[in-house]
Design a protein around this motif. Structure first.
Motif, mmCIF file in Angstrom:
data_model
loop_
_atom_site.group_PDB
_atom_site.id
_atom_site.type_symbol
_atom_site.label_atom_id
_atom_site.label_comp_id
_atom_site.label_asym_id
_atom_site.label_seq_id
_atom_site.Cartn_x
_atom_site.Cartn_y
_atom_site.Cartn_z
ATOM 1 N N CYS A 170 -54.558 2.886 12.109
ATOM 2 C CA CYS A 170 -53.594 1.828 12.392
ATOM 3 C C CYS A 170 -54.326 0.550 12.806
ATOM 4 N N GLU A 171 -55.314 0.698 13.673
ATOM 5 C CA GLU A 171 -56.099 -0.452 14.126
ATOM 6 C C GLU A 171 -56.906 -1.056 12.972
ATOM 7 N N ALA A 172 -57.380 -0.211 12.055
ATOM 8 C CA ALA A 172 -58.113 -0.707 10.883
ATOM 9 C C ALA A 172 -57.195 -1.534 9.982
ATOM 10 N N ALA A 173 -55.941 -1.135 9.863
ATOM 11 C CA ALA A 173 -54.976 -1.905 9.070
ATOM 12 C C ALA A 173 -54.749 -3.274 9.698
ATOM 13 N N ILE A 174 -54.673 -3.318 11.019
ATOM 14 C CA ILE A 174 -54.525 -4.603 11.719
ATOM 15 C C ILE A 174 -55.741 -5.478 11.440
ATOM 16 N N ASP A 175 -56.936 -4.908 11.519
ATOM 17 C CA ASP A 175 -58.155 -5.669 11.244
ATOM 18 C C ASP A 175 -58.160 -6.212 9.816
ATOM 19 N N LEU A 176 -57.644 -5.437 8.885
ATOM 20 C CA LEU A 176 -57.567 -5.891 7.501
ATOM 21 C C LEU A 176 -56.631 -7.089 7.382
ATOM 22 N N VAL A 177 -55.499 -7.036 8.039
ATOM 23 C CA VAL A 177 -54.554 -8.166 8.023
ATOM 24 C C VAL A 177 -55.216 -9.395 8.643
ATOM 25 N N ARG A 178 -55.890 -9.202 9.740
ATOM 26 C CA ARG A 178 -56.580 -10.327 10.392
ATOM 27 C C ARG A 178 -57.623 -10.958 9.476
ATOM 28 N N GLY A 220 -44.433 10.850 15.868
ATOM 29 C CA GLY A 220 -45.770 10.989 16.421
ATOM 30 C C GLY A 220 -46.845 10.253 15.634
ATOM 31 N N GLU A 221 -46.435 9.359 14.736
ATOM 32 C CA GLU A 221 -47.390 8.589 13.953
ATOM 33 C C GLU A 221 -47.482 7.164 14.493
ATOM 34 N N TRP A 222 -48.623 6.516 14.225
ATOM 35 C CA TRP A 222 -48.882 5.173 14.732
ATOM 36 C C TRP A 222 -48.348 4.116 13.782
ATOM 37 N N ARG A 223 -47.768 3.070 14.355
ATOM 38 C CA ARG A 223 -47.230 1.945 13.590
ATOM 39 C C ARG A 223 -47.688 0.641 14.213
ATOM 40 N N TRP A 224 -47.650 -0.429 13.429
ATOM 41 C CA TRP A 224 -48.002 -1.750 13.946
ATOM 42 C C TRP A 224 -46.992 -2.773 13.464
ATOM 43 N N ARG A 225 -46.937 -3.876 14.193
ATOM 44 C CA ARG A 225 -46.163 -5.025 13.750
ATOM 45 C C ARG A 225 -46.800 -6.285 14.324
ATOM 46 N N LEU A 226 -46.612 -7.376 13.615
ATOM 47 C CA LEU A 226 -47.095 -8.689 14.032
ATOM 48 C C LEU A 226 -45.876 -9.478 14.479
ATOM 49 N N GLN A 227 -45.951 -10.010 15.686
ATOM 50 C CA GLN A 227 -44.821 -10.753 16.237
ATOM 51 C C GLN A 227 -45.241 -12.170 16.577
ATOM 52 N N GLY A 228 -44.308 -13.093 16.410
ATOM 53 C CA GLY A 228 -44.552 -14.485 16.745
ATOM 54 C C GLY A 228 -44.384 -14.723 18.235
ATOM 55 N N ALA A 229 -44.688 -15.936 18.658
ATOM 56 C CA ALA A 229 -44.579 -16.300 20.071
ATOM 57 C C ALA A 229 -43.147 -16.132 20.584
ATOM 58 N N ASN A 230 -42.172 -16.223 19.675
ATOM 59 C CA ASN A 230 -40.763 -16.048 20.051
ATOM 60 C C ASN A 230 -40.313 -14.587 19.966
ATOM 61 N N ASN A 231 -41.274 -13.673 19.809
ATOM 62 C CA ASN A 231 -41.050 -12.222 19.716
ATOM 63 C C ASN A 231 -40.391 -11.763 18.418
#
Length: 56
Positions: free
Chosen positions: A37-45, A11-22
């Protein structure tokens, strides 16, 4: 490239970054809140062009 977010079996949120080839390029830890989770994505960006690379 694109980010994917989802709720895991615990029940916890996760993220991953995927390339154009998935292929998964990077992923993060789990977060109790979707906003965290969204804040972590913004930090990576925001650091992608300025973060140094170190050889370990």
């Amino acid at each position: 490239m694109y980010f994917t977010i989802w709720k895991d079996a615990a029940g916890e949120w996760r993220w991953r970054l995927q390339g154009a080839n998935n292929e998964i390029i990077a992923s993060g830890e789990s977060y109790k809140n979707k906003a965290d989770c969204e804040a972590a994505i913004d930090l990576v960006r925001s650091t992608s062009d300025t973060t140094p690379v170190r050889e370990g």
